[in-house]
Structure formats: structure tokens, C-alpha cells
Motif scaffolding. Structure first.
Motif, mmCIF file in Angstrom:
data_model
loop_
_atom_site.group_PDB
_atom_site.id
_atom_site.type_symbol
_atom_site.label_atom_id
_atom_site.label_comp_id
_atom_site.label_asym_id
_atom_site.label_seq_id
_atom_site.Cartn_x
_atom_site.Cartn_y
_atom_site.Cartn_z
ATOM 1 N N ARG A 132 64.246 25.146 58.306
ATOM 2 C CA ARG A 132 63.884 23.909 57.622
ATOM 3 C C ARG A 132 64.301 22.684 58.438
ATOM 4 O O ARG A 132 65.143 22.777 59.335
ATOM 5 C CB ARG A 132 64.497 23.845 56.230
ATOM 6 N N TYR A 133 63.684 21.556 58.082
ATOM 7 C CA TYR A 133 64.033 20.287 58.709
ATOM 8 C C TYR A 133 65.370 19.817 58.163
ATOM 9 O O TYR A 133 65.643 19.916 56.966
ATOM 10 C CB TYR A 133 62.963 19.235 58.423
ATOM 11 N N LEU A 134 66.206 19.296 59.071
ATOM 12 C CA LEU A 134 67.533 18.814 58.705
ATOM 13 C C LEU A 134 67.853 17.581 59.537
ATOM 14 O O LEU A 134 67.284 17.378 60.616
ATOM 15 C CB LEU A 134 68.589 19.890 58.969
ATOM 16 N N SER A 135 68.787 16.776 59.049
ATOM 17 C CA SER A 135 69.294 15.665 59.847
ATOM 18 C C SER A 135 70.574 16.105 60.541
ATOM 19 O O SER A 135 71.188 17.121 60.170
ATOM 20 C CB SER A 135 69.581 14.452 58.950
ATOM 21 N N LEU A 136 71.006 15.348 61.545
ATOM 22 C CA LEU A 136 72.273 15.658 62.209
ATOM 23 C C LEU A 136 73.429 15.548 61.221
ATOM 24 O O LEU A 136 74.422 16.278 61.332
ATOM 25 C CB LEU A 136 72.484 14.723 63.395
ATOM 26 N N GLN A 137 73.294 14.664 60.240
ATOM 27 C CA GLN A 137 74.336 14.559 59.219
ATOM 28 C C GLN A 137 74.348 15.816 58.352
ATOM 29 O O GLN A 137 75.419 16.317 57.982
ATOM 30 C CB GLN A 137 74.121 13.321 58.359
ATOM 31 N N ASP A 138 73.165 16.334 58.006
ATOM 32 C CA ASP A 138 73.090 17.576 57.232
ATOM 33 C C ASP A 138 73.825 18.703 57.951
ATOM 34 O O ASP A 138 74.464 19.551 57.322
ATOM 35 C CB ASP A 138 71.645 18.002 57.008
ATOM 36 N N LEU A 139 73.712 18.716 59.286
ATOM 37 C CA LEU A 139 74.325 19.768 60.098
ATOM 38 C C LEU A 139 75.806 19.516 60.358
ATOM 39 O O LEU A 139 76.488 20.386 60.906
ATOM 40 C CB LEU A 139 73.594 19.888 61.434
ATOM 41 N N GLY A 140 76.288 18.321 60.009
ATOM 42 C CA GLY A 140 77.676 17.982 60.304
ATOM 43 C C GLY A 140 77.951 17.994 61.796
ATOM 44 O O GLY A 140 79.021 18.426 62.240
ATOM 45 N N MET A 191 64.822 20.617 63.477
ATOM 46 C CA MET A 191 64.573 21.782 62.643
ATOM 47 C C MET A 191 65.441 22.931 63.148
ATOM 48 O O MET A 191 65.535 23.167 64.355
ATOM 49 C CB MET A 191 63.099 22.172 62.658
ATOM 50 N N LEU A 192 66.116 23.610 62.239
ATOM 51 C CA LEU A 192 66.952 24.752 62.587
ATOM 52 C C LEU A 192 66.188 26.001 62.186
ATOM 53 O O LEU A 192 65.891 26.203 61.000
ATOM 54 C CB LEU A 192 68.303 24.670 61.871
ATOM 55 N N LEU A 222 72.009 15.060 71.394
ATOM 56 C CA LEU A 222 72.539 16.415 71.480
ATOM 57 C C LEU A 222 72.909 16.750 72.911
ATOM 58 O O LEU A 222 72.384 16.175 73.867
ATOM 59 C CB LEU A 222 71.512 17.426 70.958
ATOM 60 N N GLN A 223 73.793 17.710 73.070
ATOM 61 C CA GLN A 223 74.185 18.221 74.370
ATOM 62 C C GLN A 223 74.853 19.577 74.158
ATOM 63 O O GLN A 223 75.261 19.930 73.044
ATOM 64 C CB GLN A 223 75.141 17.263 75.075
ATOM 65 N N VAL A 224 74.924 20.358 75.238
ATOM 66 C CA VAL A 224 75.632 21.625 75.163
ATOM 67 C C VAL A 224 77.078 21.346 74.744
ATOM 68 O O VAL A 224 77.730 20.447 75.277
ATOM 69 C CB VAL A 224 75.583 22.363 76.519
ATOM 70 N N GLY A 225 77.563 22.093 73.764
ATOM 71 C CA GLY A 225 78.908 21.885 73.255
ATOM 72 C C GLY A 225 78.956 21.249 71.880
ATOM 73 O O GLY A 225 80.003 21.278 71.215
ATOM 74 N N VAL A 226 77.844 20.657 71.435
ATOM 75 C CA VAL A 226 77.797 20.098 70.086
ATOM 76 C C VAL A 226 78.020 21.219 69.068
ATOM 77 O O VAL A 226 77.489 22.316 69.210
ATOM 78 C CB VAL A 226 76.445 19.405 69.823
ATOM 79 N N ARG A 227 78.818 20.920 68.041
ATOM 80 C CA ARG A 227 79.060 21.884 66.982
ATOM 81 C C ARG A 227 78.492 21.372 65.658
ATOM 82 O O ARG A 227 78.315 20.167 65.457
ATOM 83 C CB ARG A 227 80.558 22.167 66.823
ATOM 84 N N GLY A 228 78.190 22.315 64.782
ATOM 85 C CA GLY A 228 77.662 21.980 63.473
ATOM 86 C C GLY A 228 77.723 23.199 62.573
ATOM 87 O O GLY A 228 78.355 24.202 62.907
#
Length: 223
Positions: A198-206, A106-107, A55-61
């Protein structure tokens, strides 16, 4: 949105939301506090220690059908390790925190807790011990306390809702439910805040715009 210049070094800085009054200057590391259109440098902030986060600042999801961008980060440390909390600014102007620890994500969104004074919230508020395994019901979901720790800030970056100098401390309690939901209760000074998600994967977050590492193929969903 406010485009301005750092009052310490003159570099261009941007505040994307009036609800995020703190910006760490990317150039001089000054913590800039916004009051309307008045800016004040309130000291320098340590760089976030190097890690291997994708992750880094600027990542979108996206979460619950709403798009967001990561605009800031606080790195917390405690006796047995550390974790990142990334601030997600949603396109509707609301915010959430994407917690990252040991490869899990987790988001969490902050929720009002005045209507459910659980034992854990009361104990945190009153400075009493929180016991592992304590049960708590938050927003109709049954949780159990899985971790209790004291943490301190190791560094911060980007836009934030509060000033996060090195050494800032908080009490943190993590809770988990049986279905992947999670929650966090934190105390900074006398203020207790409750977050649930909830817990999520980076794929779940797109997730897109991930940090690239040599020898690490970018996941197909993020390419």
C-alpha cells in the motif's frame, strides 16, 4: 551475516542475509556475487544517478509492526521518467521493496501467485498486451491496471537479491485499489513476480536516518 573483502579492490564488504547474494562494492562499484562463502566480481555497476530523494541506504522504519532497514537500491528509468526501488531488509530476515516515484512511496512485499492466475499475470507470462483499466483480484483485493511500461536499470547500490547492471530490462505493470492498496507485476526474462502492499508516507513508516539537504528542515518525526 558474512564480513569479507571485495575480490576486486580489497575493501571491506558485508552481506547481511544469505537471501541477498549480490553486493555492490561502495569503493570500486564491482558487483560481488556470493555463493556460500565464495565471492566473485561479475563486472562494474554504474552509480545511481544523483537525485533529491530523502531516502538512502541505512534508513530505518517499520511496516505492519515490523522494523526494517534500507540496504540496497535499483534506479529504473523508462521513456517518461524514472523511479527508485529501495530494498527493505526486515529484522526477521524477510524483505520488501519501498518504491519511490514523484514524492510518493509504496511498500510492497512479494507474494506467491500460483493460486490466482489473473488475466494480467497470464498476459505478462505469455507476452501478451496488458490493457490499462484491466481488473485483477490479488489476495482478495480488487485492483485496476493504472500503468504499463518497459523499464531499464540506470544504476544500483548496496545489497540486492539479483545482479542489476545498467541496461537490465523488465516489463512493469502497476495496479491500484480504491483504498490505497497497490500492486506491481514485473517480468524479467521468463519470470513473472507479483508484489502487493500500500501507499504510505515517510511519517507512516516512522523513517529515520533520512538524507539531509541544505535548506530543507528535517521532518519532526525523523529528527
Amino acid at each position: 551475516m558474512l564480513d569479507a573483502n571485495c575480490p576486486n579492490c580489497g575493501a571491506a564488504i558485508r552481506f547481511r542475509s544469505a537471501d541477498l547474494p549480490v553486493k555492490v562494492c561502495d569503493y570500486c562499484r564491482s558487483s560481488i556475487v556470493r555463493d556460500g562463502e565464495t565471492l566473485k566480481a561479475v563486472g562494474r555497476v554504474a552509480e545511481v544517478p544523483e537525485d533529491v530523494s530523502p531516502l538512502q541506504v541505512g534508513v530505518r522504519g517499520a511496516y505492519d509492526g515490523k522494523s526494517f532497514e534500507l540496504v540496497g537500491r535499483v534506479r529504473w528509468r523508462w521513456a517518461d521518467g524514472g523511479w527508485n526501488e529501495w530494498l527493505a531488509l526486515f529484522d526477521d530476515g524477510s524483505t520488501g521493496w519501498l518504491g519511490e516515484a514523484m514524492g510518493r512511496y509504496m511498500l510492497l512485499r512479494q507474494i506467491a501467485h500460483s493460486g490466482f492466475r489473473t488475466t494480467v499475470v497470464r498476459s505478462m507470462r505469455d507476452g501478451q498486451e496488458v490493457v490499462l483499466g484491466t481488473e485483477a483480484t490479488i489476495d482478495g483485493i480488487d485492483y485496476r491496471v493504472t500503468d504499463v511500461k518497459e523499464a531499464s536499470c540506470a544504476g544500483s547500490e548496496g545489497e540486492l537479491p539479483f545482479n542489476a547492471p545498467v541496461g537490465l530490462t523488465m516489463a512493469s505493470v502497476d495496479l491500484m485499489a480504491a483504498d490505497g492498496h497497490c500492486a506491481s507485476i514485473q517480468k524479467d526474462g521468463d519470470e513473472v513476480s507479483v508484489y502487493a502492499g500500500r501507499y504510505l508516507s515517510l511519517q507512516d513508516l516512522g523513517a529515520s536516518g533520512l538524507r539531509a539537504f541544505e535548506g530543507w528542515p528535517m521532518p519532526q518525526f525523523a529528527a
